[in-house]
Design a protein around this motif. Structure first.
Motif, PDB file in Angstrom:
ATOM      1  N   GLU A   8       0.442  -1.053   0.187  1.00  0.00           N
ATOM      2  CA  GLU A   8      -0.138   0.194  -0.252  1.00  0.00           C
ATOM      3  C   GLU A   8       0.605   1.383   0.337  1.00  0.00           C
ATOM      4  O   GLU A   8       1.897   1.353   1.093  1.00  0.00           O
ATOM      5  N   LYS A   9       0.952   2.162  -0.976  1.00  0.00           N
ATOM      6  CA  LYS A   9       1.811   3.512  -1.060  1.00  0.00           C
ATOM      7  C   LYS A   9       1.136   4.290  -0.566  1.00  0.00           C
ATOM      8  O   LYS A   9       0.265   4.875  -0.224  1.00  0.00           O
ATOM      9  N   LEU A  10       2.147   5.221   0.754  1.00  0.00           N
ATOM     10  CA  LEU A  10       1.592   6.432   1.357  1.00  0.00           C
ATOM     11  C   LEU A  10       1.962   7.263   1.259  1.00  0.00           C
ATOM     12  O   LEU A  10       3.232   6.847   0.856  1.00  0.00           O
ATOM     13  N   GLU A  11       1.368   8.842   1.093  1.00  0.00           N
ATOM     14  CA  GLU A  11       2.313   9.955   1.077  1.00  0.00           C
ATOM     15  C   GLU A  11       2.954   9.901   2.506  1.00  0.00           C
ATOM     16  O   GLU A  11       3.506  11.216   2.509  1.00  0.00           O
ATOM     17  N   GLU A  12       2.349   9.844   3.356  1.00  0.00           N
ATOM     18  CA  GLU A  12       3.073  10.337   4.658  1.00  0.00           C
ATOM     19  C   GLU A  12       2.696   9.038   5.792  1.00  0.00           C
ATOM     20  O   GLU A  12       2.150   8.223   5.647  1.00  0.00           O
TER      21      GLU A  12
END
Length: 154
Positions: A8-12
């Motif tokens: 799961e790609k997160l920004e923060e």
């Protein structure tokens, strides 16, 4: 080993040390937690990965290196769980940073042991100060003044 399809790609990401890390942030590495000073939770990634995991660990000389967060991936695979940062250290190779384990082992600054040490030190200082008061070494006024200094410093 590629688990990118399970990421799961997160920004923060807000880590256990209370720091919210974002893409583009800089992180200063602490010391490697292995007995030889090598990093256990910061490893070479990308094209330079060796088939021998020991060869992928960052060496002790990387203590203090400032790395930049390029990607934040959260994995929930049965054998591969956690939040991993892809970071760059100013050269052509990227590194993988297992952020939570790096925090727990102080392989990054703002680690768990640093915050525990401050808390422990403060209470240790207060206990020693109280003993000096109880033993008659300090007056009540001196005790209150020193206690205030300790509490204001922490």
């Amino acid at each position: 080993m590629s688990y990118s399809q399970n990421a799961e790609k997160l920004e923060e990401y807000t880590a256990s040390n209370g720091v919210t890390y974002k893409i583009g942030d800089e992180i200063k590495l602490g010391r490697g937690s292995d007995t030889n000073g090598k990093f256990v939770y910061a490893n070479v990634g990308g094209w330079a990965v060796s088939t021998n995991p020991e060869d992928n660990r960052l060496g002790a000389a990387n203590a203090g290196l400032i790395v930049t967060v390029k990607k934040i991936n959260k994995y929930n695979h049965k054998r591969y769980k956690g939040v991993y940062f892809i970071v760059g250290g100013g050269n052509i190779t990227n590194y993988t940073l297992d952020i939570e384990n790096a925090i727990q082992s102080c392989e990054v600054e703002n680690c768990a042991q640093e915050s525990q040490t401050v808390t422990t030190d403060k209470y240790d200082q207060l206990a020693k100060l109280k003993k000096l008061l109880d033993d008659g070494v300090l007056s009540v006024e001196e005790y209150e003044l020193e206690k205030k200094k300790i509490l204001n410093d922490n």
